[in-house]
Design a protein around this motif. Structure first.
Motif, PDB file in Angstrom:
ATOM      1  N   TRP A  22      47.565  43.312  33.780  1.00 25.58           N
ATOM      2  CA  TRP A  22      47.816  42.954  35.179  1.00 25.58           C
ATOM      3  C   TRP A  22      48.288  41.514  35.199  1.00 25.58           C
ATOM      4  CZ3 TRP A  22      44.231  39.396  37.689  1.00 25.58           C
ATOM      5  CH2 TRP A  22      44.597  39.086  39.012  1.00 25.58           C
ATOM      6  N   ALA A  23      49.338  41.233  35.966  1.00 21.72           N
ATOM      7  CA  ALA A  23      49.904  39.888  36.019  1.00 21.72           C
ATOM      8  C   ALA A  23      49.902  39.358  37.442  1.00 21.72           C
ATOM      9  CB  ALA A  23      51.330  39.879  35.480  1.00 21.72           C
ATOM     10  N   THR A  24      49.708  38.054  37.577  1.00 22.08           N
ATOM     11  CA  THR A  24      49.732  37.431  38.903  1.00 22.08           C
ATOM     12  C   THR A  24      50.163  35.979  38.811  1.00 22.08           C
ATOM     13  OG1 THR A  24      48.427  36.990  40.900  1.00 22.08           O
ATOM     14  CG2 THR A  24      47.305  36.730  38.780  1.00 22.08           C
ATOM     15  N   TYR A  25      50.757  35.499  39.912  1.00 22.99           N
ATOM     16  CA  TYR A  25      50.996  34.078  40.118  1.00 22.99           C
ATOM     17  C   TYR A  25      49.824  33.449  40.872  1.00 22.99           C
ATOM     18  CZ  TYR A  25      55.969  34.041  38.770  1.00 22.99           C
ATOM     19  OH  TYR A  25      57.143  34.099  38.071  1.00 22.99           O
ATOM     20  N   GLY A  26      48.829  34.257  41.202  1.00 20.57           N
ATOM     21  CA  GLY A  26      47.732  33.760  42.009  1.00 20.57           C
ATOM     22  C   GLY A  26      48.025  33.952  43.482  1.00 20.57           C
ATOM     23  N   PRO A  27      47.118  33.508  44.335  1.00 23.96           N
ATOM     24  CA  PRO A  27      47.282  33.723  45.778  1.00 23.96           C
ATOM     25  C   PRO A  27      48.461  32.946  46.329  1.00 23.96           C
ATOM     26  CG  PRO A  27      45.446  32.239  45.343  1.00 23.96           C
ATOM     27  CD  PRO A  27      45.876  32.770  44.019  1.00 23.96           C
ATOM     28  N   GLN A  42      45.149  22.587  45.140  1.00 26.05           N
ATOM     29  CA  GLN A  42      44.908  23.206  43.846  1.00 26.05           C
ATOM     30  C   GLN A  42      43.557  23.926  43.817  1.00 26.05           C
ATOM     31  OE1 GLN A  42      47.331  23.192  41.731  1.00 26.05           O
ATOM     32  NE2 GLN A  42      46.644  23.158  39.608  1.00 26.05           N
ATOM     33  N   GLU A  43      42.551  23.302  44.388  1.00 25.29           N
ATOM     34  CA  GLU A  43      41.230  23.916  44.421  1.00 25.29           C
ATOM     35  C   GLU A  43      41.220  25.167  45.293  1.00 25.29           C
ATOM     36  OE1 GLU A  43      38.589  23.356  42.533  1.00 25.29           O
ATOM     37  OE2 GLU A  43      39.928  21.961  41.498  1.00 25.29           O
ATOM     38  N   GLN A  44      41.955  25.128  46.397  1.00 23.44           N
ATOM     39  CA  GLN A  44      42.060  26.326  47.228  1.00 23.44           C
ATOM     40  C   GLN A  44      42.677  27.471  46.447  1.00 23.44           C
ATOM     41  OE1 GLN A  44      44.125  25.699  50.904  1.00 23.44           O
ATOM     42  NE2 GLN A  44      42.567  24.347  51.762  1.00 23.44           N
ATOM     43  N   TRP A  45      43.687  27.156  45.650  1.00 21.67           N
ATOM     44  CA  TRP A  45      44.362  28.171  44.840  1.00 21.67           C
ATOM     45  C   TRP A  45      43.390  28.781  43.825  1.00 21.67           C
ATOM     46  CZ3 TRP A  45      45.935  28.578  39.599  1.00 21.67           C
ATOM     47  CH2 TRP A  45      46.918  29.535  39.337  1.00 21.67           C
ATOM     48  N   TRP A  46      42.617  27.965  43.148  1.00 20.60           N
ATOM     49  CA  TRP A  46      41.654  28.472  42.175  1.00 20.60           C
ATOM     50  C   TRP A  46      40.576  29.328  42.851  1.00 20.60           C
ATOM     51  CZ3 TRP A  46      42.402  28.887  37.213  1.00 20.60           C
ATOM     52  CH2 TRP A  46      43.246  27.991  36.549  1.00 20.60           C
ATOM     53  N   THR A  47      40.150  28.928  44.033  1.00 22.44           N
ATOM     54  CA  THR A  47      39.163  29.727  44.769  1.00 22.44           C
ATOM     55  C   THR A  47      39.730  31.091  45.120  1.00 22.44           C
ATOM     56  OG1 THR A  47      38.120  27.735  45.678  1.00 22.44           O
ATOM     57  CG2 THR A  47      37.743  29.811  46.844  1.00 22.44           C
ATOM     58  N   GLY A  48      40.973  31.108  45.604  1.00 18.32           N
ATOM     59  CA  GLY A  48      41.619  32.377  45.925  1.00 18.32           C
ATOM     60  C   GLY A  48      41.832  33.240  44.698  1.00 18.32           C
ATOM     61  N   ALA A  96      50.432  27.874  40.855  1.00 14.99           N
ATOM     62  CA  ALA A  96      49.572  26.888  41.519  1.00 14.99           C
ATOM     63  C   ALA A  96      50.403  25.818  42.223  1.00 14.99           C
ATOM     64  CB  ALA A  96      48.650  26.238  40.489  1.00 14.99           C
ATOM     65  N   PRO A  97      49.815  25.116  43.185  1.00 20.88           N
ATOM     66  CA  PRO A  97      50.549  24.057  43.890  1.00 20.88           C
ATOM     67  C   PRO A  97      51.032  22.933  42.983  1.00 20.88           C
ATOM     68  CG  PRO A  97      48.598  24.689  45.128  1.00 20.88           C
ATOM     69  CD  PRO A  97      48.503  25.378  43.806  1.00 20.88           C
ATOM     70  N   ILE A  98      50.289  22.645  41.914  1.00 23.79           N
ATOM     71  CA  ILE A  98      50.667  21.577  40.995  1.00 23.79           C
ATOM     72  C   ILE A  98      51.244  22.208  39.728  1.00 23.79           C
ATOM     73  CG2 ILE A  98      49.866  19.606  39.625  1.00 23.79           C
ATOM     74  CD1 ILE A  98      47.648  19.199  41.665  1.00 23.79           C
ATOM     75  N   PHE A  99      52.469  21.844  39.377  1.00 26.13           N
ATOM     76  CA  PHE A  99      53.139  22.376  38.191  1.00 26.13           C
ATOM     77  C   PHE A  99      52.349  22.008  36.940  1.00 26.13           C
ATOM     78  CE2 PHE A  99      56.833  21.707  35.089  1.00 26.13           C
ATOM     79  CZ  PHE A  99      56.833  23.036  34.687  1.00 26.13           C
ATOM     80  N   SER A 100      52.159  22.991  36.067  1.00 26.76           N
ATOM     81  CA  SER A 100      51.299  22.776  34.897  1.00 26.76           C
ATOM     82  C   SER A 100      51.784  21.658  33.995  1.00 26.76           C
ATOM     83  CB  SER A 100      51.192  24.076  34.096  1.00 26.76           C
ATOM     84  OG  SER A 100      52.440  24.441  33.537  1.00 26.76           O
ATOM     85  N   THR A 154      46.156  21.649  30.231  1.00 20.84           N
ATOM     86  CA  THR A 154      44.997  22.054  29.424  1.00 20.84           C
ATOM     87  C   THR A 154      43.827  22.460  30.317  1.00 20.84           C
ATOM     88  OG1 THR A 154      44.340  19.724  29.189  1.00 20.84           O
ATOM     89  CG2 THR A 154      45.644  20.698  27.407  1.00 20.84           C
ATOM     90  N   GLU A 155      43.623  21.726  31.409  1.00 18.13           N
ATOM     91  CA  GLU A 155      42.561  22.111  32.334  1.00 18.13           C
ATOM     92  C   GLU A 155      42.847  23.487  32.927  1.00 18.13           C
ATOM     93  OE1 GLU A 155      40.305  20.635  36.426  1.00 18.13           O
ATOM     94  OE2 GLU A 155      42.354  19.983  36.014  1.00 18.13           O
ATOM     95  N   GLY A 156      44.110  23.749  33.256  1.00 18.10           N
ATOM     96  CA  GLY A 156      44.459  25.043  33.831  1.00 18.10           C
ATOM     97  C   GLY A 156      44.180  26.191  32.885  1.00 18.10           C
ATOM     98  N   ILE A 157      44.542  26.039  31.628  1.00 20.30           N
ATOM     99  CA  ILE A 157      44.289  27.094  30.648  1.00 20.30           C
ATOM    100  C   ILE A 157      42.789  27.286  30.454  1.00 20.30           C
ATOM    101  CG2 ILE A 157      44.582  27.761  28.229  1.00 20.30           C
ATOM    102  CD1 ILE A 157      47.318  26.288  28.339  1.00 20.30           C
ATOM    103  N   GLU A 158      42.054  26.191  30.406  1.00 25.60           N
ATOM    104  CA  GLU A 158      40.597  26.275  30.246  1.00 25.60           C
ATOM    105  C   GLU A 158      39.948  26.990  31.430  1.00 25.60           C
ATOM    106  OE1 GLU A 158      39.727  22.173  29.816  1.00 25.60           O
ATOM    107  OE2 GLU A 158      40.213  22.111  27.667  1.00 25.60           O
ATOM    108  N   ARG A 159      40.381  26.658  32.638  1.00 27.48           N
ATOM    109  CA  ARG A 159      39.796  27.289  33.816  1.00 27.48           C
ATOM    110  C   ARG A 159      40.163  28.770  33.889  1.00 27.48           C
ATOM    111  NH1 ARG A 159      39.905  23.344  39.079  1.00 27.48           N
ATOM    112  NH2 ARG A 159      38.679  25.107  39.866  1.00 27.48           N
ATOM    113  N   ALA A 160      41.393  29.087  33.540  1.00 29.66           N
ATOM    114  CA  ALA A 160      41.820  30.486  33.551  1.00 29.66           C
ATOM    115  C   ALA A 160      40.992  31.309  32.566  1.00 29.66           C
ATOM    116  CB  ALA A 160      43.301  30.585  33.223  1.00 29.66           C
ATOM    117  N   ALA A 161      40.789  30.776  31.374  1.00 31.80           N
ATOM    118  CA  ALA A 161      39.993  31.480  30.373  1.00 31.80           C
ATOM    119  C   ALA A 161      38.559  31.667  30.862  1.00 31.80           C
ATOM    120  CB  ALA A 161      40.021  30.716  29.054  1.00 31.80           C
ATOM    121  N   ALA A 162      38.006  30.646  31.498  1.00 31.36           N
ATOM    122  CA  ALA A 162      36.630  30.733  31.999  1.00 31.36           C
ATOM    123  C   ALA A 162      36.503  31.799  33.088  1.00 31.36           C
ATOM    124  CB  ALA A 162      36.177  29.374  32.524  1.00 31.36           C
ATOM    125  N   LEU A 163      37.556  32.003  33.880  1.00 29.58           N
ATOM    126  CA  LEU A 163      37.526  33.028  34.921  1.00 29.58           C
ATOM    127  C   LEU A 163      37.637  34.436  34.353  1.00 29.58           C
ATOM    128  CD1 LEU A 163      39.752  31.576  37.803  1.00 29.58           C
ATOM    129  CD2 LEU A 163      37.300  32.049  37.889  1.00 29.58           C
TER     130      LEU A 163
END
Length: 303
Positions: free
Chosen positions: A188-193, A208-214, A246-250, A258-267
């Motif tokens: 399953w693939a997504t760009y997120g909310p 950015q935090e709103q995006w991660w929450t969604g 996400a609102p902020i380009f990686s 790196t934070e984005g990849i870490e957070r994605a893996a944790a989710l």
């Protein structure tokens, strides 16, 4: 373990683009993707090459990485000839091709061949598109009479090297298409909310935090839908995230990516995709950030 991939927009002539695809493999990325459009958004009047020959060329100069469409859609694809393209890409890549598919957007691609469908028609068309592709790629001869597509004894011989067929990575943000991913997809693939510009707070970090929450909410929804619609005995869906939804380009900084990849893996995402930074416009960034990410890949892939 998290797999990390990169998307390269099909904008350069192959004499220049070839080295980038080779580098992606040399650097240790797990997969590489390109967009499947006729033209795209703000880049509609810039160079833009065809997807299938580009991926065939990339397959010929790589040996290990997965290669995929991010994502193909019914906006200008018919399942019968496209299944032939898929079988061909599977063959050239020796089974490494990943078929990313989505319902299709409402931009240039939706109207270039005529009047675009309504949103409801687009979803129904996508369901038939995916179902027919599945039939075509899992049997030598297929006949089908549907609402949007017809196939009369369509041959797909000798079939794909990947078994039982090329993996489907189904892009989905709503429950109906998430169920389609659960039924047919290996991923399953997504760009997120999605978010409207006017709804984004002035502070980028807050957006950015709103995006991660969604995104966390979407994952809960996918988990529930997968448990209901996944065929018995099928392996769990892989979960692919385009970090650049996400609102902020990686590639803004090494810390952001790196934070984005870490957070994605944790989710619970199994796969994360970033973009090769462009010189200007959308996905503009510094290639030094990409080089920094390459240094961090061995650590990140162990998350």
């Amino acid at each position: 373990m998290v797999a990390v991939g990169i998307a390269l927009l099909p904008q350069e002539r192959w004499v220049s683009a070839r080295r980038r695809w080779e580098q992606v493999e040399e650097w240790g990325f797990d997969h590489a993707w390109t967009y499947d459009h006729l033209a795209w958004r703000t880049l509609v009047d810039e160079p833009w090459f065809a997807t299938v020959p580009l991926l065939a060329a990339a397959a010929a100069v790589t040996e290990r990485i997965g290669l995929g469409t991010w994502v193909a859609s019914p906006n200008f694809r018919h399942p019968v000839p496209f299944a032939k393209d898929v079988m061909g890409l599977d063959d050239v890549s020796n089974g490494r091709f990943l078929l990313g598919v989505g319902a299709g957007g409402e931009g240039f691609d939706a109207s270039v061949l005529g009047d675009p469908p309504t949103r409801g028609e687009r979803t129904r068309r996508f369901e038939e598109f995916v179902g027919l592709l599945d039939q075509l790629l899992t049997q030598p001869v297929t006949s089908h009479q549907g609402t949007f597509y017809r196939a009369d004894e369509a041959r797909m011989i000798p079939g794909t090297i990947a078994q039982p067929r090329t993996p489907f990575v189904v892009a989905a943000n709503g429950p109906r298409t998430m169920a389609l991913a659960a039924r047919y997809g290996q991923g399953w693939a997504t760009y997120g909310p999605a978010y409207a510009t006017e709804d984004v707070p002035d502070e980028p970090s807050a957006a950015q935090e709103q995006w991660w929450t969604g995104l966390a909410t979407m994952l809960e929804q996918v988990d529930a839908i997968e448990s209901e619609h996944r065929p018995a005995g099928a392996p769990p869906l892989r979960r692919y995230l385009s970090l650049d939804g996400a609102p902020i380009f990686s590639m803004t900084s090494l810390a952001v990516v790196t934070e984005g990849i870490e957070r994605a893996a944790a989710l619970g995402f199994t796969d994360v995709v970033v973009h090769w930074p462009r010189a200007e416009g959308i996905y503009a960034g510094d290639e030094s950030v990409l080089e920094g990410l390459v240094d961090q890949l061995p650590r990140l892939q162990l998350l």
